[in-house]
Design an enzyme around this catalytic site. Structure first.
Site, PDB file in Angstrom:
ATOM      1  N   HIS A   1      -1.259   7.836   6.211  1.00 22.12           N
ATOM      2  CA  HIS A   1      -0.692   7.421   4.924  1.00 22.12           C
ATOM      3  C   HIS A   1       0.798   7.180   5.122  1.00 22.12           C
ATOM      4  O   HIS A   1       1.452   7.912   5.868  1.00 22.12           O
ATOM      5  CB  HIS A   1      -0.877   8.524   3.870  1.00 22.12           C
ATOM      6  CG  HIS A   1      -0.012   8.301   2.658  1.00 22.12           C
ATOM      7  ND1 HIS A   1      -0.418   7.505   1.609  1.00 22.12           N
ATOM      8  CD2 HIS A   1       1.261   8.709   2.364  1.00 22.12           C
ATOM      9  CE1 HIS A   1       0.566   7.445   0.704  1.00 22.12           C
ATOM     10  NE2 HIS A   1       1.587   8.173   1.143  1.00 22.12           N
TER      11      HIS A   1
ATOM     12  N   LYS B   1      -3.728  11.794   8.518  1.00 20.75           N
ATOM     13  CA  LYS B   1      -4.896  12.250   7.769  1.00 20.75           C
ATOM     14  C   LYS B   1      -5.824  13.074   8.673  1.00 20.75           C
ATOM     15  O   LYS B   1      -5.666  13.062   9.908  1.00 20.75           O
ATOM     16  CB  LYS B   1      -5.604  11.028   7.178  1.00 20.75           C
ATOM     17  CG  LYS B   1      -4.735  10.272   6.149  1.00 20.75           C
ATOM     18  CD  LYS B   1      -5.475   9.078   5.558  1.00 20.75           C
ATOM     19  CE  LYS B   1      -4.629   8.350   4.530  1.00 20.75           C
ATOM     20  NZ  LYS B   1      -5.346   7.182   3.935  1.00 20.75           N
TER      21      LYS B   1
ATOM     22  N   GLU C   1       6.818  11.385  -2.951  1.00 21.94           N
ATOM     23  CA  GLU C   1       5.888  12.011  -2.005  1.00 21.94           C
ATOM     24  C   GLU C   1       6.570  13.082  -1.150  1.00 21.94           C
ATOM     25  O   GLU C   1       5.976  14.124  -0.861  1.00 21.94           O
ATOM     26  CB  GLU C   1       5.243  10.924  -1.142  1.00 21.94           C
ATOM     27  CG  GLU C   1       4.321  10.040  -1.983  1.00 21.94           C
ATOM     28  CD  GLU C   1       3.881   8.745  -1.295  1.00 21.94           C
ATOM     29  OE1 GLU C   1       4.273   8.505  -0.132  1.00 21.94           O
ATOM     30  OE2 GLU C   1       3.133   7.972  -1.939  1.00 21.94           O
TER      31      GLU C   1
ATOM     32  N   ASN D   1      -8.791   5.927   7.615  1.00 21.06           N
ATOM     33  CA  ASN D   1      -7.788   5.020   8.193  1.00 21.06           C
ATOM     34  C   ASN D   1      -6.545   5.726   8.736  1.00 21.06           C
ATOM     35  O   ASN D   1      -5.457   5.181   8.766  1.00 21.06           O
ATOM     36  CB  ASN D   1      -7.439   3.903   7.201  1.00 21.06           C
ATOM     37  CG  ASN D   1      -6.812   4.427   5.916  1.00 21.06           C
ATOM     38  OD1 ASN D   1      -6.661   5.642   5.742  1.00 21.06           O
ATOM     39  ND2 ASN D   1      -6.428   3.525   5.033  1.00 21.06           N
TER      40      ASN D   1
ATOM     41  N   TYR E   1      -2.564  11.019  -4.832  1.00 19.84           N
ATOM     42  CA  TYR E   1      -3.241   9.752  -5.111  1.00 19.84           C
ATOM     43  C   TYR E   1      -3.321   9.436  -6.609  1.00 19.84           C
ATOM     44  O   TYR E   1      -4.179   8.650  -7.021  1.00 19.84           O
ATOM     45  CB  TYR E   1      -4.636   9.759  -4.473  1.00 19.84           C
ATOM     46  CG  TYR E   1      -4.592   9.563  -2.971  1.00 19.84           C
ATOM     47  CD1 TYR E   1      -4.057   8.389  -2.421  1.00 19.84           C
ATOM     48  CD2 TYR E   1      -5.070  10.535  -2.093  1.00 19.84           C
ATOM     49  CE1 TYR E   1      -3.991   8.204  -1.045  1.00 19.84           C
ATOM     50  CE2 TYR E   1      -5.009  10.344  -0.713  1.00 19.84           C
ATOM     51  CZ  TYR E   1      -4.474   9.186  -0.198  1.00 19.84           C
ATOM     52  OH  TYR E   1      -4.412   8.994   1.166  1.00 19.84           O
TER      53      TYR E   1
HETATM   54  O1  CDP Z   1      -2.941   3.804   2.082  1.00 21.56           O
HETATM   55  P1  CDP Z   1      -2.481   2.486   1.512  1.00 21.56           P
HETATM   56  O2  CDP Z   1      -1.201   2.577   0.712  1.00 21.56           O
HETATM   57  O3  CDP Z   1      -2.424   1.422   2.575  1.00 21.56           O
HETATM   58  O4  CDP Z   1      -3.644   1.994   0.519  1.00 21.56           O
HETATM   59  P2  CDP Z   1      -3.919   2.318  -1.016  1.00 21.56           P
HETATM   60  O5  CDP Z   1      -4.414   1.038  -1.634  1.00 21.56           O
HETATM   61  O6  CDP Z   1      -2.752   2.981  -1.665  1.00 21.56           O
HETATM   62  O7  CDP Z   1      -5.164   3.311  -0.969  1.00 21.56           O
HETATM   63  C1  CDP Z   1      -4.961   4.681  -0.674  1.00 21.56           C
HETATM   64  C2  CDP Z   1      -6.060   5.151   0.264  1.00 21.56           C
HETATM   65  O8  CDP Z   1      -7.311   5.146  -0.431  1.00 21.56           O
HETATM   66  C3  CDP Z   1      -6.323   4.278   1.503  1.00 21.56           C
HETATM   67  O9  CDP Z   1      -5.410   4.521   2.556  1.00 21.56           O
HETATM   68  C4  CDP Z   1      -7.736   4.689   1.860  1.00 21.56           C
HETATM   69  O10 CDP Z   1      -7.735   5.963   2.502  1.00 21.56           O
HETATM   70  C5  CDP Z   1      -8.373   4.865   0.481  1.00 21.56           C
HETATM   71  N1  CDP Z   1      -9.093   3.664   0.038  1.00 21.56           N
HETATM   72  C6  CDP Z   1     -10.458   3.554   0.280  1.00 21.56           C
HETATM   73  O11 CDP Z   1     -11.045   4.468   0.881  1.00 21.56           O
HETATM   74  N2  CDP Z   1     -11.150   2.454  -0.143  1.00 21.56           N
HETATM   75  C7  CDP Z   1     -10.524   1.446  -0.790  1.00 21.56           C
HETATM   76  N3  CDP Z   1     -11.221   0.383  -1.184  1.00 21.56           N
HETATM   77  C8  CDP Z   1      -9.141   1.531  -1.039  1.00 21.56           C
HETATM   78  C9  CDP Z   1      -8.446   2.649  -0.605  1.00 21.56           C
HETATM   79 MG    MG Z   2      -0.800   3.459  -1.112  1.00 20.77          MG
END
Ligand code: CDP
Ligand code: MG
Length: 150
Positions: free
Chosen positions: A116, A10, A127, A113, A50
Site C-alpha cells: 500500500h 501487506k 495515514e 497486491n 480503508y
Molecule cells: O492500493 P491502491 O491505492 O492502488 O488502490 P485502491 O483503489 O485505493 O484500493 C485499495 C486496495 O483495495 C487495493 O490495493 C487492493 O488491495 C484492494 N482492491 C481489491 O482487492 N479489488 C479491487 N477491485 C480494488 C481494490
Molecule cells: Mg488507495
C-alpha cells in the site's frame, strides 16, 4: 520538494519473504527511511485505513486481508516521495502494473497486491498519523543526500 509518504507491506509480502527485497528498492532509489514497524492491524485500524472504500464490494475482503497476518508500516521521505513511490509500486491491479514495478514484479492478483502507498500528500499525513506516534518518526541527516538533487 521533500515529502513524506506512508507505505505498508501487506501480509502477503511478509509471508512470501519479500520484506528486504522491497525495502531495498526504496533505499536504492535514494529515499530516506523515517519510520518503520512490524505490527498486526486491528479491525478498527483496518477499517480506518480503508475508510474511503467503505460500501464497495472489495472493502470487507481488503480489510480482512490486511488483518490476516503481520504487516510492515513505513514512512519514507524524499523529493516528491508520494508520486515517486506510487510509480515504483505500479498499478493497483498487478495485471496492469509495469513489469519493473513492485506489484508488476511480485504480484499476480489485485486481491493480493503486496504493498500500500499513500495516493496524495494529504492521504500520507492521515495515514502516517494512523500508524505512528509523532516520536516514532525520525528526522535526521542521511549521508549522500546532496547527491540526489540540485
Ligand atoms: O492500493 P491502491 O491505492 O492502488 O488502490 P485502491 O483503489 O485505493 O484500493 C485499495 C486496495 O483495495 C487495493 O490495493 C487492493 O488491495 C484492494 N482492491 C481489491 O482487492 N479489488 C479491487 N477491485 C480494488 C481494490
Ligand atoms: Mg488507495
Amino acid at each position: 520538494m521533500s515529502e513524506r509518504t506512508f507505505l505498508l507491506l501487506k501480509p502477503d509480502a511478509i509471508q512470501r519473504g519479500l520484506i528486504g527485497e522491497i525495502i531495498s528498492r526504496f533505499e536504492k532509489k535514494g529515499l530516506k527511511l523515517a519510520g518503520l514497524k512490524l505490527l498486526s492491524v486491528s479491525r478498527e485500524l483496518a477499517e480506518e485505513h480503508y475508510a474511503e472504500h467503505k460500501g464497495k464490494g472489495f472493502f470487507e475482503p481488503t480489510v480482512s486481508y490486511i488483518m490476516s497476518a503481520p504487516v510492515v508500516a513505513m514512512v519514507w521521505e524524499g523529493p516528491e516521495a508520494v508520486a515517486l513511490c506510487r510509480t515504483m509500486m505500479g498499478a493497483t491491479n498487478p495485471k496492469n502494473a509495469d513489469p519493473g514495478s513492485i506489484r508488476g514484479s511480485y504480484a499476480v492478483d489485485i486481491s493480493r497486491n503486496i504493498i500500500h502507498g499513500s495516493d496524495s500528500v494529504e492521504s500520507a499525513v492521515r495515514e502516517i498519523a494512523l500508524y505512528f506516534k509523532s516520536e516514532e518518526i525520525l528526522d535526521y541527516a542521511k549521508a549522500g543526500e546532496e547527491w540526489l538533487s540540485e
